[in-house]
Design a protein around this motif. Structure first.
Motif, mmCIF file in Angstrom:
data_model
loop_
_atom_site.group_PDB
_atom_site.id
_atom_site.type_symbol
_atom_site.label_atom_id
_atom_site.label_comp_id
_atom_site.label_asym_id
_atom_site.label_seq_id
_atom_site.Cartn_x
_atom_site.Cartn_y
_atom_site.Cartn_z
ATOM 1 N N ILE A 3 0.858 -1.174 0.000
ATOM 2 C CA ILE A 3 0.000 0.000 0.000
ATOM 3 C C ILE A 3 0.897 1.227 0.000
ATOM 4 N N PHE A 4 0.623 2.139 -0.928
ATOM 5 C CA PHE A 4 1.318 3.420 -0.967
ATOM 6 C C PHE A 4 0.357 4.476 -0.430
ATOM 7 N N HIS A 5 0.796 5.229 0.560
ATOM 8 C CA HIS A 5 0.051 6.380 1.065
ATOM 9 C C HIS A 5 0.769 7.609 0.515
ATOM 10 N N LEU A 6 0.159 8.247 -0.480
ATOM 11 C CA LEU A 6 0.760 9.389 -1.164
ATOM 12 C C LEU A 6 0.234 10.681 -0.550
ATOM 13 N N HIS A 7 1.152 11.503 -0.043
ATOM 14 C CA HIS A 7 0.782 12.709 0.686
ATOM 15 C C HIS A 7 1.022 13.968 -0.135
ATOM 16 N N ASP A 8 0.094 14.911 0.029
ATOM 17 C CA ASP A 8 0.189 16.227 -0.601
ATOM 18 C C ASP A 8 0.068 17.284 0.487
ATOM 19 N N GLY A 9 0.919 17.203 1.475
ATOM 20 C CA GLY A 9 0.897 18.160 2.573
ATOM 21 C C GLY A 9 0.174 17.616 3.793
ATOM 22 N N PRO A 10 0.380 18.262 4.937
ATOM 23 C CA PRO A 10 -0.165 17.745 6.191
ATOM 24 C C PRO A 10 -1.673 17.915 6.365
ATOM 25 N N ALA A 11 -2.284 18.862 5.653
ATOM 26 C CA ALA A 11 -3.709 19.142 5.856
ATOM 27 C C ALA A 11 -4.620 18.341 4.925
ATOM 28 N N VAL A 12 -4.046 17.539 4.060
ATOM 29 C CA VAL A 12 -4.824 16.793 3.073
ATOM 30 C C VAL A 12 -4.687 15.296 3.357
ATOM 31 N N ALA A 13 -5.808 14.594 3.328
ATOM 32 C CA ALA A 13 -5.754 13.133 3.528
ATOM 33 C C ALA A 13 -4.949 12.502 2.383
ATOM 34 N N PRO A 14 -4.139 11.489 2.681
ATOM 35 C CA PRO A 14 -3.317 10.877 1.631
ATOM 36 C C PRO A 14 -4.157 10.064 0.646
ATOM 37 N N ASN A 15 -3.666 9.998 -0.586
ATOM 38 C CA ASN A 15 -4.222 9.071 -1.571
ATOM 39 C C ASN A 15 -3.621 7.706 -1.265
ATOM 40 N N THR A 16 -4.434 6.675 -1.355
ATOM 41 C CA THR A 16 -3.955 5.325 -1.077
ATOM 42 C C THR A 16 -4.038 4.500 -2.345
ATOM 43 N N GLU A 17 -2.936 3.844 -2.671
ATOM 44 C CA GLU A 17 -2.884 2.989 -3.855
ATOM 45 C C GLU A 17 -2.357 1.616 -3.460
ATOM 46 N N SER A 18 -2.923 0.591 -4.050
ATOM 47 C CA SER A 18 -2.485 -0.780 -3.849
ATOM 48 C C SER A 18 -1.613 -1.189 -5.031
ATOM 49 N N VAL A 19 -0.454 -1.779 -4.725
ATOM 50 C CA VAL A 19 0.513 -2.147 -5.762
ATOM 51 C C VAL A 19 1.041 -3.548 -5.470
ATOM 52 N N GLU A 20 1.173 -4.358 -6.500
ATOM 53 C CA GLU A 20 1.806 -5.669 -6.341
ATOM 54 C C GLU A 20 3.255 -5.578 -6.803
ATOM 55 N N ALA A 21 4.157 -6.153 -6.009
ATOM 56 C CA ALA A 21 5.578 -6.154 -6.343
ATOM 57 C C ALA A 21 6.176 -7.481 -5.896
ATOM 58 N N HIS A 22 7.294 -7.858 -6.509
ATOM 59 C CA HIS A 22 7.954 -9.121 -6.173
ATOM 60 C C HIS A 22 8.540 -9.110 -4.769
ATOM 61 N N ASP A 23 9.057 -7.925 -4.342
ATOM 62 C CA ASP A 23 9.696 -7.838 -3.025
ATOM 63 C C ASP A 23 9.733 -6.386 -2.568
ATOM 64 N N ASP A 24 10.292 -6.166 -1.380
ATOM 65 C CA ASP A 24 10.337 -4.820 -0.809
ATOM 66 C C ASP A 24 11.129 -3.850 -1.683
ATOM 67 N N GLN A 25 12.215 -4.319 -2.270
ATOM 68 C CA GLN A 25 13.043 -3.443 -3.109
ATOM 69 C C GLN A 25 12.279 -2.982 -4.345
ATOM 70 N N GLU A 26 11.542 -3.880 -4.969
ATOM 71 C CA GLU A 26 10.754 -3.487 -6.136
ATOM 72 C C GLU A 26 9.651 -2.512 -5.725
ATOM 73 N N ALA A 27 9.025 -2.728 -4.579
ATOM 74 C CA ALA A 27 7.995 -1.809 -4.089
ATOM 75 C C ALA A 27 8.595 -0.423 -3.858
ATOM 76 N N ARG A 28 9.785 -0.380 -3.279
ATOM 77 C CA ARG A 28 10.454 0.904 -3.054
ATOM 78 C C ARG A 28 10.749 1.613 -4.383
ATOM 79 N N SER A 29 11.210 0.866 -5.364
ATOM 80 C CA SER A 29 11.487 1.447 -6.679
ATOM 81 C C SER A 29 10.215 1.989 -7.327
#
Length: 68
Positions: free
Chosen positions: A5-31
């Motif tokens: 799950i990626f929680h994408l933030h646009d500043g402290p006063a705005v609720a983050p956008n949440t996206e679900s992503v499939e990746a092979h491992d933690d490194q691929e998710a980070r990339s």
């Protein structure tokens, strides 16, 4: 493949956008999260989560981690 799950933030006063992503491992998710920040200037930082555990926080070069 694990689901991340990626929680994408646009500043402290705005609720983050949440996206679900499939990746092979933690490194691929980070990339993928790095690419997500690069491809959209709307977000200041992203939190990467797997199984309800935060794995990392990535910030734009112009945005450092907040100390508050």
């Amino acid at each position: 493949m694990p689901t991340y799950i990626f929680h994408l933030h646009d500043g402290p006063a705005v609720a983050p956008n949440t996206e679900s992503v499939e990746a092979h491992d933690d490194q691929e998710a980070r990339s993928l999260a790095e690419l997500r920040l690069i491809l959209s200037s709307a977000f200041t930082h992203v939190e990467i989560e797997r199984d309800c555990v935060e794995l990392a926080r990535l910030h734009r070069d112009s945005q450092g981690p907040r100390s508050d």
